[in-house]
Design a protein around this motif. Structure first.
Motif, PDB file in Angstrom:
ATOM      1  N   THR A 228      15.454  -2.965  -2.300  1.00 45.15           N
ATOM      2  CA  THR A 228      15.062  -2.991  -3.701  1.00 45.15           C
ATOM      3  C   THR A 228      15.901  -1.977  -4.464  1.00 45.15           C
ATOM      4  OG1 THR A 228      12.804  -3.629  -3.131  1.00 45.15           O
ATOM      5  CG2 THR A 228      13.136  -2.641  -5.306  1.00 45.15           C
ATOM      6  N   ARG A 235      13.133  -3.333   2.801  1.00 45.57           N
ATOM      7  CA  ARG A 235      11.854  -4.057   2.784  1.00 45.57           C
ATOM      8  C   ARG A 235      12.040  -5.344   3.566  1.00 45.57           C
ATOM      9  NH1 ARG A 235       7.971  -2.846  -1.628  1.00 45.57           N
ATOM     10  NH2 ARG A 235       8.611  -0.869  -2.557  1.00 45.57           N
ATOM     11  N   GLU A 240       7.112  -7.694   2.460  1.00 38.77           N
ATOM     12  CA  GLU A 240       7.136  -8.724   1.427  1.00 38.77           C
ATOM     13  C   GLU A 240       5.881  -9.606   1.473  1.00 38.77           C
ATOM     14  OE1 GLU A 240      10.763 -10.746   2.213  1.00 38.77           O
ATOM     15  OE2 GLU A 240      12.053  -9.126   1.474  1.00 38.77           O
TER      16      GLU A 240
END
Length: 394
Positions: A228, A235, A240
């Motif tokens: 991000t 991530r 997610e």
């Protein structure tokens, strides 16, 4: 905290952010194992697709800056270096250590330490998985992570074994002499020197450097699934899809509670001087003394149950499918599904590659190439291969 929560649901056995003890039960609050099973299949799929065991998954070839007339001869010479690389890699612990690193990748960030093996003659390479809870990463410089740290606990008596040239001060030596099994906190830092363009390993105990060594390549290698903007750690699918994982876990928890009620029942009882609902024990074969057995006025009556388990099943299936899809569990469908044509399977495989293409490209840059470069550097220092440089150019 988001890493810890994702690991609580998807890899509870690997969650070491909190205090832990030998034999600790870590998955008692996990009711739905979909994420836990899926992340293992995710790691296995990435490993078998990108770096399959005992398979030559790359070639060392002449780079762009090699003159055209020398490329063919250079490639022939590099074939032997490629064989040496895979001989040492296959006989090392790479396959066993990269798997837990890829499981951490499912959370967002995996890491592996590449070292020279001084204890086993079967391979010059030694690999160590660095758990996410021990990994600290500096903000990337120009897109690439340069400085990495590992905070670990080491038995004092093993420090000289691990780092034979360590300079032990008086305070640390006392601990080693008096209590060699005591675990001490060590910071294992791998820092990049912009001037010399070398990587330095610095082992620190209580803010004192007890060991320093320089390398041509990065040795503690972190790699991320997706990033991000503005963040350093990655991530992965576990983060997610954390809302879906949480929801499916709660649905199974509520369903189990409802099933327990359905199986054992819930009853209402009137305390009438003969039947005491506070002491009555409902169990198979037991006889409960009551004041009335009349159907119109019983002392004990079964409570009418409510709830719709069908809705829970439909919701659970939807969330579980979302989780499995995020981890690429079955990109070509289940084996028990109806037989599909070869064309349909090709299309499904292309869709899988499209979905994972960006992350696979990141893994090639952040994981595969640094591992190869570090391993080649170690083999070169051992004199097992010629003086070559893996950089995409030479």
């Amino acid at each position: 905290s988001i890493h810890q929560e994702a690991m609580d649901y998807s890899t509870p056995q690997r969650e070491t952010f909190t205090v832990h003890a030998q034999g600790q039960r870590k998955n008692r609050f996990v009711y739905d194992s979909t994420a836990e099973e899926s992340i293992k299949q995710f790691a296995a799929r990435i490993q078998s697709s990108l770096i399959p065991s005992w398979t030559q998954w790359m070639d060392l070839v002449a780079g762009d800056e090699t003159p055209k007339e020398e490329k063919e001869e250079t490639d022939k010479a590099l074939k032997e270096a490629t064989d040496t690389f895979f001989s040492n890699l296959n006989h090392s612990n790479f396959d066993t250590e990269i798997t837990p690193s890829l499981i951490d990748l499912g959370i967002g960030t995996g890491a592996i330490l590449v070292e020279e093996n001084d204890f086993d003659e079967s391979s010059a390479l030694k690999f160590t998985n660095v758990p996410l809870a021990e990994l600290y990463v500096d903000k990337p410089a120009r897109g690439a992570i340069k400085n990495t740290y590992r905070k670990q606990k080491v038995e004092a008596g093993n420090i000289k074994t691990t780092w034979p040239n360590a300079e032990i001060n008086i305070d640390l030596q006392k601990i080693i002499d008096n209590n060699p099994e005591k675990e001490v906190d060590i910071i294992n830092a791998f820092l990049f020197n912009n001037k010399s363009k070398l990587y330095a390993q610095v082992v620190i105990w209580k803010k004192v450097a007890i060991f320093t060594q320089e390398f041509n390549t990065r040795r503690l290698i972190p790699f991320r699934w997706s990033v991000t903007p503005g963040e350093t750690y990655g991530r992965g699918p576990a983060i997610e899809k954390l809302p879906d994982i949480r929801t499916s876990n709660k649905i199974v928890e509520l369903t189990l509670g409802n099933a327990a009620i359905q199986m054992t029942g819930v009853y209402t009882g009137i305390s009438d001087g003969i039947f005491n609902p506070h002491t009555a024990r409902i169990a198979p074969g037991s006889i409960i003394p009551v004041g009335s057995n009349a159907s119109g006025n019983p002392s004990l009556r079964a409570l009418e149950l409510s709830g719709n388990l069908g809705i829970a099943d439909n919701m659970l299936e939807m969330f579980q499918n979302n989780i499995r899809k995020a981890f690429f569990t079955s990109p070509l469908g289940e084996i028990t599904d109806p037989v599909r044509s070869a064309t349909e399977n090709v299309i499904r495989n292309q869709e899988f590659l499209k979905q994972s293409g960006a992350s696979i490209g990141r893994l090639k840059t952040e994981m595969v190439e640094p591992i190869i470069a570090a391993s080649i550097d170690i083999l070169k220092s051992r004199g097992k291969i010629p003086d070559i440089k893996v950089d995409g150019k030479d």
